[in-house]
Scaffold this motif. Structure first.
Motif, short mmCIF file in Angstrom:
data_model
loop_
_atom_site.label_atom_id
_atom_site.label_comp_id
_atom_site.label_asym_id
_atom_site.label_seq_id
_atom_site.Cartn_x
_atom_site.Cartn_y
_atom_site.Cartn_z
N MET A 180 -39.84 -14.59 -61.69
CA MET A 180 -38.42 -14.72 -61.88
C MET A 180 -37.71 -14.05 -60.74
SD MET A 180 -36.01 -12.47 -62.90
CE MET A 180 -36.23 -10.78 -62.77
N PRO A 181 -36.75 -14.57 -60.15
CA PRO A 181 -36.14 -15.87 -60.43
C PRO A 181 -36.86 -17.02 -59.73
CG PRO A 181 -34.86 -14.73 -58.77
CD PRO A 181 -35.97 -13.78 -59.19
N HIS A 182 -36.56 -18.22 -60.21
CA HIS A 182 -37.05 -19.44 -59.58
C HIS A 182 -35.83 -20.23 -59.10
CE1 HIS A 182 -39.41 -22.89 -58.53
NE2 HIS A 182 -38.65 -23.65 -59.29
N ILE A 183 -35.83 -20.60 -57.84
CA ILE A 183 -34.71 -21.31 -57.22
C ILE A 183 -35.16 -22.73 -56.91
CG2 ILE A 183 -33.20 -21.38 -55.20
CD1 ILE A 183 -34.08 -18.18 -55.23
N VAL A 184 -34.32 -23.70 -57.28
CA VAL A 184 -34.63 -25.11 -57.03
C VAL A 184 -33.59 -25.67 -56.05
CG1 VAL A 184 -34.93 -27.39 -58.05
CG2 VAL A 184 -35.60 -25.36 -59.34
N ILE A 185 -34.07 -26.27 -54.99
CA ILE A 185 -33.20 -26.93 -54.02
C ILE A 185 -33.42 -28.43 -54.18
CG2 ILE A 185 -32.69 -27.28 -51.58
CD1 ILE A 185 -33.93 -24.47 -51.10
N LYS A 186 -32.35 -29.14 -54.50
CA LYS A 186 -32.39 -30.60 -54.62
C LYS A 186 -31.63 -31.15 -53.42
CE LYS A 186 -32.36 -30.37 -59.66
NZ LYS A 186 -33.69 -30.83 -59.96
N MET A 187 -32.25 -32.07 -52.67
CA MET A 187 -31.64 -32.52 -51.42
C MET A 187 -32.18 -33.87 -50.99
SD MET A 187 -33.60 -29.91 -48.86
CE MET A 187 -33.95 -30.91 -47.41
N PHE A 188 -31.52 -34.47 -50.00
CA PHE A 188 -32.03 -35.68 -49.37
C PHE A 188 -33.23 -35.30 -48.49
CE2 PHE A 188 -27.58 -37.82 -49.16
CZ PHE A 188 -27.71 -38.23 -50.47
N PRO A 189 -34.16 -36.22 -48.31
CA PRO A 189 -35.25 -35.98 -47.37
C PRO A 189 -34.71 -35.87 -45.94
CG PRO A 189 -35.68 -37.92 -48.73
CD PRO A 189 -34.27 -37.51 -48.98
N GLY A 190 -35.46 -35.26 -45.10
CA GLY A 190 -35.05 -35.20 -43.69
C GLY A 190 -35.56 -33.99 -42.96
N PRO A 191 -35.20 -32.79 -43.42
CA PRO A 191 -35.66 -31.61 -42.70
C PRO A 191 -37.20 -31.52 -42.70
CG PRO A 191 -33.89 -31.03 -44.19
CD PRO A 191 -34.29 -32.43 -44.52
N SER A 192 -37.72 -30.96 -41.65
CA SER A 192 -39.17 -30.79 -41.53
C SER A 192 -39.68 -29.78 -42.55
CB SER A 192 -39.53 -30.31 -40.13
OG SER A 192 -39.06 -28.98 -39.93
N LYS A 193 -40.98 -29.82 -42.80
CA LYS A 193 -41.59 -28.83 -43.71
C LYS A 193 -41.37 -27.42 -43.19
CE LYS A 193 -45.03 -31.81 -45.75
NZ LYS A 193 -45.44 -31.62 -47.11
N THR A 220 -38.70 -22.25 -43.75
CA THR A 220 -37.83 -21.19 -43.21
C THR A 220 -36.64 -20.95 -44.12
OG1 THR A 220 -38.50 -21.68 -40.94
CG2 THR A 220 -36.41 -20.51 -41.24
N ALA A 221 -36.00 -22.03 -44.58
CA ALA A 221 -34.86 -21.89 -45.48
C ALA A 221 -35.28 -21.20 -46.77
CB ALA A 221 -34.25 -23.26 -45.78
N ALA A 222 -36.42 -21.59 -47.32
CA ALA A 222 -36.91 -20.97 -48.55
C ALA A 222 -37.15 -19.48 -48.37
CB ALA A 222 -38.18 -21.68 -49.03
N GLU A 223 -37.76 -19.10 -47.26
CA GLU A 223 -38.01 -17.68 -46.98
C GLU A 223 -36.69 -16.91 -46.86
OE1 GLU A 223 -40.59 -15.65 -46.83
OE2 GLU A 223 -42.09 -17.18 -47.21
N GLU A 224 -35.73 -17.50 -46.17
CA GLU A 224 -34.44 -16.82 -46.01
C GLU A 224 -33.71 -16.69 -47.34
OE1 GLU A 224 -32.06 -18.15 -42.72
OE2 GLU A 224 -33.78 -18.20 -41.38
N TYR A 233 -41.72 -11.70 -56.79
CA TYR A 233 -41.44 -12.38 -58.06
C TYR A 233 -40.53 -13.58 -57.92
CZ TYR A 233 -43.38 -8.00 -59.67
OH TYR A 233 -44.19 -6.91 -59.85
N THR A 234 -40.12 -13.92 -56.70
CA THR A 234 -39.17 -15.01 -56.49
C THR A 234 -39.89 -16.23 -55.93
OG1 THR A 234 -37.41 -13.42 -56.05
CG2 THR A 234 -37.03 -15.66 -55.32
N SER A 235 -39.63 -17.38 -56.55
CA SER A 235 -40.22 -18.63 -56.06
C SER A 235 -39.10 -19.62 -55.74
CB SER A 235 -41.16 -19.23 -57.12
OG SER A 235 -40.49 -19.40 -58.35
N VAL A 236 -39.41 -20.54 -54.83
CA VAL A 236 -38.45 -21.55 -54.40
C VAL A 236 -39.17 -22.90 -54.37
CG1 VAL A 236 -36.92 -22.31 -52.54
CG2 VAL A 236 -37.25 -19.86 -52.94
N SER A 237 -38.56 -23.91 -54.97
CA SER A 237 -39.10 -25.26 -54.87
C SER A 237 -38.05 -26.18 -54.26
CB SER A 237 -39.55 -25.78 -56.23
OG SER A 237 -38.46 -25.93 -57.11
N VAL A 238 -38.53 -27.27 -53.66
CA VAL A 238 -37.64 -28.26 -53.04
C VAL A 238 -37.98 -29.62 -53.64
CG1 VAL A 238 -36.99 -29.41 -50.91
CG2 VAL A 238 -37.40 -26.95 -50.91
N GLU A 239 -36.94 -30.28 -54.12
CA GLU A 239 -37.08 -31.63 -54.66
C GLU A 239 -36.23 -32.56 -53.80
OE1 GLU A 239 -35.82 -31.33 -58.72
OE2 GLU A 239 -37.36 -29.86 -59.20
#
Length: 78
Positions: free
Chosen positions: A1-14, A19-23, A38-44
């Protein structure tokens, strides 16, 4: 905890997404006092024709969205 979800259009490189997730995780640690451990980030990623559904389900009329986008029409982004 916490878990952050980023929902976006495809395009940026992995690499850019990583890098964005780390920041983002670093900001959460710094401003909310939550350890990176304890913090996780996912990208959809969603295509343009899927975005209206994402907007209507997760953003529009959702009181939990702290920062709303500057548009109200997900078809034109106006």
């Amino acid at each position: 905890m916490p878990h952050i979800v980023i929902k976006m259009f495809p395009g940026p490189s992995k690499e850019a997404i990583g890098t964005a997730a780390e920041e983002i995780r670093g900001i959460v640690e710094k401003t909310l006092g939550k350890s990176k451990k304890y913090t996780s980030v996912s990208v959809e990623e969603y295509e343009f024709d899927e975005w209206e559904g994402v907007y209507n389900e997760y953003i529009k009329d959702n009181d939990k969205v702290v920062l709303k986008p500057g548009y109200t029409d997900p078809k034109t982004f106006q």
